[in-house]
Design an enzyme around this catalytic site. Structure first.
Site, mmCIF file in Angstrom:
data_model
loop_
_atom_site.group_PDB
_atom_site.id
_atom_site.type_symbol
_atom_site.label_atom_id
_atom_site.label_comp_id
_atom_site.label_asym_id
_atom_site.label_seq_id
_atom_site.Cartn_x
_atom_site.Cartn_y
_atom_site.Cartn_z
ATOM 1 N N SER A 107 42.281 35.722 2.718
ATOM 2 C CA SER A 107 40.786 34.638 3.808
ATOM 3 C C SER A 107 40.954 33.854 3.020
ATOM 4 O O SER A 107 40.790 33.049 2.170
ATOM 5 C CB SER A 107 39.483 35.453 3.759
ATOM 6 O OG SER A 107 38.768 34.354 4.818
ATOM 7 N N TYR A 111 31.708 38.494 -0.121
ATOM 8 C CA TYR A 111 33.066 38.210 1.106
ATOM 9 C C TYR A 111 34.030 37.835 -0.091
ATOM 10 O O TYR A 111 35.468 37.832 0.207
ATOM 11 C CB TYR A 111 33.114 38.525 2.424
ATOM 12 C CG TYR A 111 34.784 38.185 2.460
ATOM 13 C CD1 TYR A 111 34.861 39.287 3.853
ATOM 14 C CD2 TYR A 111 34.282 36.644 3.237
ATOM 15 C CE1 TYR A 111 35.549 39.138 4.461
ATOM 16 C CE2 TYR A 111 35.447 36.289 4.561
ATOM 17 C CZ TYR A 111 36.078 37.990 4.721
ATOM 18 O OH TYR A 111 37.254 38.259 5.483
HETATM 19 P P1 NAD Z 1 38.446 44.701 11.771
HETATM 20 O O1 NAD Z 1 37.189 45.322 11.323
HETATM 21 O O2 NAD Z 1 39.516 44.303 13.013
HETATM 22 O O3 NAD Z 1 39.480 45.636 10.990
HETATM 23 C C1 NAD Z 1 39.467 46.571 9.881
HETATM 24 C C2 NAD Z 1 39.834 47.756 9.384
HETATM 25 O O4 NAD Z 1 40.074 47.934 8.199
HETATM 26 C C3 NAD Z 1 39.458 48.651 10.274
HETATM 27 O O5 NAD Z 1 40.378 49.102 10.965
HETATM 28 C C4 NAD Z 1 38.063 49.412 9.598
HETATM 29 O O6 NAD Z 1 38.150 50.671 9.896
HETATM 30 C C5 NAD Z 1 38.858 49.478 8.256
HETATM 31 N N1 NAD Z 1 38.432 49.839 7.081
HETATM 32 C C6 NAD Z 1 37.382 48.948 6.853
HETATM 33 N N2 NAD Z 1 37.300 49.870 5.245
HETATM 34 C C7 NAD Z 1 37.654 50.795 5.368
HETATM 35 C C8 NAD Z 1 38.144 51.389 3.792
HETATM 36 N N3 NAD Z 1 36.929 51.498 3.084
HETATM 37 N N4 NAD Z 1 38.752 52.544 4.175
HETATM 38 C C9 NAD Z 1 39.905 52.317 4.924
HETATM 39 N N5 NAD Z 1 39.888 51.053 5.561
HETATM 40 C C10 NAD Z 1 39.026 50.580 5.918
HETATM 41 O O7 NAD Z 1 39.094 43.336 10.377
HETATM 42 P P2 NAD Z 1 40.391 42.617 11.269
HETATM 43 O O8 NAD Z 1 39.669 41.534 11.650
HETATM 44 O O9 NAD Z 1 41.413 42.708 11.722
HETATM 45 O O10 NAD Z 1 40.281 42.268 9.408
HETATM 46 C C11 NAD Z 1 41.997 42.241 8.916
HETATM 47 C C12 NAD Z 1 41.832 41.914 7.582
HETATM 48 O O11 NAD Z 1 41.475 40.546 8.010
HETATM 49 C C13 NAD Z 1 40.440 42.010 6.425
HETATM 50 O O12 NAD Z 1 40.484 42.109 5.565
HETATM 51 C C14 NAD Z 1 39.300 40.568 6.650
HETATM 52 O O13 NAD Z 1 38.766 40.246 6.027
HETATM 53 C C15 NAD Z 1 40.779 39.954 6.837
HETATM 54 N N6 NAD Z 1 40.060 38.873 7.806
HETATM 55 C C16 NAD Z 1 40.154 38.272 9.396
HETATM 56 C C17 NAD Z 1 39.615 37.428 9.210
HETATM 57 C C18 NAD Z 1 39.004 37.306 11.200
HETATM 58 O O14 NAD Z 1 39.063 35.582 11.492
HETATM 59 N N7 NAD Z 1 39.722 38.140 12.010
HETATM 60 C C19 NAD Z 1 39.952 36.173 9.330
HETATM 61 C C20 NAD Z 1 40.257 36.189 7.012
HETATM 62 C C21 NAD Z 1 40.504 37.106 6.948
#
Ligand code: NAD
Length: 264
Positions: free
Chosen positions: A141, A154
């Site tokens: 991130s 985080y």
């Molecule tokens: P999201 O919450 O929509 O999806 C995350 C998925 O991970 C979910 O399906 C959840 O059930 C799964 N998950 C959570 N804990 C888990 C565990 N212990 N074991 C297995 N699966 C697990 O999130 P997203 O926004 O799609 O984010 C995906 C990645 O991108 C994450 O690592 C997040 O930190 C990173 N990210 C997202 C953004 C954003 O703006 N959406 C920005 C920077 C980084």
């Protein structure tokens, strides 16, 4: 197609970026091993199969090394060893100032976001070494660089992933394995769509591109890094943020951001 004949394992594939990445990798010819703590991950597998690719799903917690070993073994027996790991599962478990962040919430977030990645890399890298080819893509991130107000666990977990990526590179580039970090800014996932609009609008106003990113944009970057074309890119930290990182200093110091989050 970039990924014909490859098997990709995507964590966090039940929704958000992971679910879209699974579909884009399938469109590029990969078969998919899909993992998530939520059983809805099976729906993503069904969508991939509807595209004519093979897909299997397993529900397990990436933070638990015992579950990871069993889950990866289950996926392997159904589909074979993965060539590509997309370590995407991640959580925001607590939004609180450092003084109010509980030890348990800190540990939980570090456990999923950072230890989870370690568990997954360790579980899949052996066959990649033997084969002399592998791709590991870790979703970090922008918070890894600039920190985030009221999200110290985080931000620390996402910064820790960079150390993991660098070290995997030092140890395994010689085995034909690349390992790279993607640093998204604000991406228009289901969660982000549900944010209070004033927080989202504030972030957009601080993003030079003046919009959130699309999940497909992240997914196509993943597909490229997973391909043979990216064989000499490793140990890299690749921002996909519409230029947001250039405003990190401004964002980090802004009291307004704290007030908008409603945290004292
Ligand atoms: P999201 O919450 O929509 O999806 C995350 C998925 O991970 C979910 O399906 C959840 O059930 C799964 N998950 C959570 N804990 C888990 C565990 N212990 N074991 C297995 N699966 C697990 O999130 P997203 O926004 O799609 O984010 C995906 C990645 O991108 C994450 O690592 C997040 O930190 C990173 N990210 C997202 C953004 C954003 O703006 N959406 C920005 C920077 C980084």
């Amino acid at each position: 197609m970039l990924l014909t004949g490859k098997i990709a394992l995507v964590t966090g594939a039940a929704r958000g970026i992971g679910r879209v990445a699974a579909q884009v990798l399938a469109a590029q010819g990969a078969d998919l091993a899909l993992a998530d703590v939520l059983p809805e991950v099976e729906e993503t597998a069904a969508r991939v199969r509807a595209r004519g690719r093979r897909a299997v799903a397993a529900a397990f917690d990436v933070a638990d090394p015992v579950q990871v070993r069993a889950g990866v073994a289950q996926l392997r027996s159904a589909l074979g060893d993965c060539d590509i790991l997309v370590n995407n599962a991640g959580i925001v478990a607590n939004i609180a100032p450092l003084t109010k962040m509980s030890f348990e919430r800190w540990q939980f977030e570090i456990g999923v976001n950072l230890t989870g990645a370690f568990n997954m890399v360790q579980a899949v890298i052996g066959p990649m070494i033997t084969r002399g080819w592998g791709r590991i893509i870790v979703i970090s991130s922008g918070a890894a660089r600039g920190g985030l107000h009221h999200q110290c666990a985080y931000a620390a977990s996402k910064a820790g992933l960079l150390g993991l990526v660098h070290t995997v590179t030092l140890e395994h580039a010689r085995h034909g394995i690349t390992c790279n970090a993607i640093l998204p800014g604000l991406i228009g996932t289901e969660n982000v769509q549900m944010m209070p609009s004033e927080i989202r609008d504030f972030a957009i106003a601080n993003t030079p591109a003046r919009r959130v990113g699309r999940m497909e944009e992240v997914a196509h970057l993943i597909a490229f890094l997973a391909s043979d074309h990216a064989g000499y890119i490793t140990g890299a930290e690749i921002d996909i943020d519409g230029g947001m990182r250039l405003n990190t200093g401004t964002l980090a110091s802004r009291k307004e951001a704290q007030a908008r989050r409603g945290v004292p």
